[in-house]
Scaffold this motif. Structure first.
Motif, mmCIF file in Angstrom:
data_model
loop_
_atom_site.group_PDB
_atom_site.id
_atom_site.type_symbol
_atom_site.label_atom_id
_atom_site.label_comp_id
_atom_site.label_asym_id
_atom_site.label_seq_id
_atom_site.Cartn_x
_atom_site.Cartn_y
_atom_site.Cartn_z
ATOM 1 N N ARG A 241 0.860 -1.185 0.000
ATOM 2 C CA ARG A 241 0.000 0.000 0.000
ATOM 3 C C ARG A 241 0.890 1.227 0.000
ATOM 4 N NH1 ARG A 241 -2.786 4.028 3.221
ATOM 5 N NH2 ARG A 241 -4.944 4.310 2.491
ATOM 6 N N LEU A 242 0.607 2.134 -0.920
ATOM 7 C CA LEU A 242 1.399 3.346 -1.093
ATOM 8 C C LEU A 242 0.429 4.481 -1.385
ATOM 9 C CD1 LEU A 242 4.576 3.984 -1.453
ATOM 10 C CD2 LEU A 242 4.068 3.986 -3.883
ATOM 11 N N VAL A 243 0.667 5.630 -0.793
ATOM 12 C CA VAL A 243 -0.191 6.789 -1.040
ATOM 13 C C VAL A 243 0.557 7.781 -1.925
ATOM 14 C CG1 VAL A 243 -1.398 8.756 -0.009
ATOM 15 C CG2 VAL A 243 -1.513 6.502 1.075
ATOM 16 N N VAL A 244 -0.021 8.074 -3.076
ATOM 17 C CA VAL A 244 0.556 9.031 -4.021
ATOM 18 C C VAL A 244 -0.101 10.383 -3.759
ATOM 19 C CG1 VAL A 244 0.978 9.569 -6.441
ATOM 20 C CG2 VAL A 244 0.859 7.173 -5.694
ATOM 21 N N VAL A 245 0.724 11.392 -3.511
ATOM 22 C CA VAL A 245 0.191 12.683 -3.090
ATOM 23 C C VAL A 245 0.686 13.807 -3.996
ATOM 24 C CG1 VAL A 245 2.093 13.138 -1.478
ATOM 25 C CG2 VAL A 245 -0.143 14.197 -1.067
ATOM 26 N N ASP A 246 -0.131 14.843 -4.117
ATOM 27 C CA ASP A 246 0.275 16.056 -4.810
ATOM 28 C C ASP A 246 -0.308 17.241 -4.053
ATOM 29 O OD1 ASP A 246 1.436 17.273 -7.459
ATOM 30 O OD2 ASP A 246 -0.474 18.280 -7.135
ATOM 31 N N LEU A 247 0.495 18.273 -3.901
ATOM 32 C CA LEU A 247 0.054 19.484 -3.221
ATOM 33 C C LEU A 247 0.014 20.655 -4.190
ATOM 34 C CD1 LEU A 247 2.329 19.376 -0.015
ATOM 35 C CD2 LEU A 247 0.073 18.318 -0.324
ATOM 36 N N GLU A 248 -0.970 21.507 -4.025
ATOM 37 C CA GLU A 248 -0.951 22.812 -4.672
ATOM 38 C C GLU A 248 -0.705 23.835 -3.570
ATOM 39 O OE1 GLU A 248 -0.844 23.179 -7.815
ATOM 40 O OE2 GLU A 248 -1.380 21.116 -8.320
ATOM 41 N N THR A 249 0.164 24.788 -3.855
ATOM 42 C CA THR A 249 0.586 25.752 -2.839
ATOM 43 C C THR A 249 0.435 27.181 -3.351
ATOM 44 O OG1 THR A 249 2.896 25.707 -3.588
ATOM 45 C CG2 THR A 249 2.248 24.072 -1.931
ATOM 46 N N PHE B 245 9.230 9.069 1.912
ATOM 47 C CA PHE B 245 8.802 9.588 0.606
ATOM 48 C C PHE B 245 9.653 8.971 -0.492
ATOM 49 C CE2 PHE B 245 6.169 13.039 2.175
ATOM 50 C CZ PHE B 245 5.448 13.469 1.068
ATOM 51 N N PHE B 246 9.016 8.551 -1.570
ATOM 52 C CA PHE B 246 9.716 8.153 -2.784
ATOM 53 C C PHE B 246 9.381 9.176 -3.863
ATOM 54 C CE2 PHE B 246 9.717 4.254 -0.410
ATOM 55 C CZ PHE B 246 10.932 3.656 -0.730
ATOM 56 N N ASP B 247 10.363 9.438 -4.721
ATOM 57 C CA ASP B 247 10.222 10.480 -5.737
ATOM 58 C C ASP B 247 10.166 9.849 -7.123
ATOM 59 O OD1 ASP B 247 10.265 12.723 -7.306
ATOM 60 O OD2 ASP B 247 12.046 13.603 -6.385
ATOM 61 N N ALA B 248 9.003 9.963 -7.784
ATOM 62 C CA ALA B 248 8.851 9.398 -9.127
ATOM 63 C C ALA B 248 9.792 10.079 -10.116
ATOM 64 C CB ALA B 248 7.404 9.537 -9.596
ATOM 65 N N ALA B 249 10.143 11.340 -9.866
ATOM 66 C CA ALA B 249 11.068 12.052 -10.752
ATOM 67 C C ALA B 249 12.472 11.481 -10.668
ATOM 68 C CB ALA B 249 11.098 13.538 -10.398
ATOM 69 N N LEU C 223 -3.252 11.345 -9.529
ATOM 70 C CA LEU C 223 -3.707 10.178 -10.273
ATOM 71 C C LEU C 223 -2.737 9.819 -11.395
ATOM 72 C CD1 LEU C 223 -5.814 8.007 -10.773
ATOM 73 C CD2 LEU C 223 -7.113 9.654 -12.142
ATOM 74 N N VAL C 224 -2.290 10.797 -12.163
ATOM 75 C CA VAL C 224 -1.373 10.481 -13.262
ATOM 76 C C VAL C 224 -0.002 10.064 -12.713
ATOM 77 C CG1 VAL C 224 -0.399 12.784 -13.702
ATOM 78 C CG2 VAL C 224 -0.696 11.171 -15.585
ATOM 79 N N THR C 225 0.388 10.602 -11.570
ATOM 80 C CA THR C 225 1.639 10.154 -10.936
ATOM 81 C C THR C 225 1.510 8.709 -10.479
ATOM 82 O OG1 THR C 225 2.113 12.419 -10.202
ATOM 83 C CG2 THR C 225 3.319 10.647 -9.119
#
Length: 235
Positions: free
Chosen positions: A40-48, A152-156, A195-197
């Motif tokens: 189980r992994l949670v993929v997150v994105d923030l807008e700031t 944290f893991f970084d897809a980039a 979602l796309v990440t």
């Protein structure tokens, strides 16, 4: 916000129910040998509100769960945070969150606590994770007096390591989505970007398994070696 306002806000105690919920949060899971297809992994994105790591604020959080080797569309998190005095800035042109959206948002402590409950003990993944990790950690500390201890893991970082043949150096999310032919509903929207990440992450995990990397622990070890090689080449 002046210095006195900031210090006063930091000293404000949480209501008892929120403090109890903070206390009940689980201990984060360290990367282990669980197969990627079972992780189980949670993929997150923030807008700031901007890119200043010390001054700007988290305005919205989008997250989606990867579990059992698939994106769990029934397990998504989306929240806009209320921010007093938020005004129009250049960032509005990117994320599209108008002052009226922020004014109608959820109180920050409640929003962040709800996200931490959604997250549970799972590791996190983001694209250019360093920024999201720093902003989330600061928001949690300032608002809930919580320390972010989740891995944290970084897809980039994972993408060029696992797909060197793509020859994409310092690529952004758009570069990798184009490379793999992924469809993006709406860029710079926290939920859509998460979602796309997550879709990109599933491709990367498939590539990892083909390289005999089949756990987050093994992925972490490979990343350490890869970073060392990059550092050696730059000397």
């Amino acid at each position: 916000m002046n210095a006195l306002d900031w210090l006063t806000r930091r000293r404000t105690a949480l209501p008892d129910d929120q403090q109890q919920r903070c206390t009940a949060l689980p201990t984060p899971q360290a990367p282990d040998e669980t197969p990627l297809a079972q992780q189980r992994l949670v993929v997150v994105d923030l807008e700031t509100s901007g890119l200043d790591l010390k001054r700007d604020q988290v305005l919205s959080i989008g997250a989606v769960v990867i579990d059992g080797g698939a994106i769990r569309l029934g397990e998504q998190f989306e929240c806009t945070l209320h921010r007093d005095g938020h005004t129009v800035s250049a960032s509005v042109l990117i994320h599209g969150l108008a002052p009226s959206d922020i004014a109608a948002g959820i109180e920050p402590a409640e929003a962040l606590l709800a996200f931490m409950e959604f997250l549970g003990d799972s590791p996190l993944l983001a694209f250019h994770a360093g920024f999201d990790q720093h902003m989330l950690a600061r928001a949690l500390k300032d608002t809930l007096n919580l320390r972010l201890r989740h891995t944290f893991f970084d897809a980039a970082e994972l993408a060029p390591m696992l797909c060197p043949q793509a020859d994409i150096r310092n690529g952004g999310l758009d570069d990798w989505t184009r490379h793999f032919g992924l469809q993006v509903g709406r860029r710079h929207n926290a939920s859509a970007d998460a979602l796309v990440t997550a879709e990109l992450a599933l491709i990367l995990f498939s590539r990892a398994r083909k390289q005999q990397i089949d756990s987050l622990k093994a992925l972490e070890q490979r990343l350490k070696s890869w970073r060392q090689r990059l550092q050696g080449h730059s000397l």
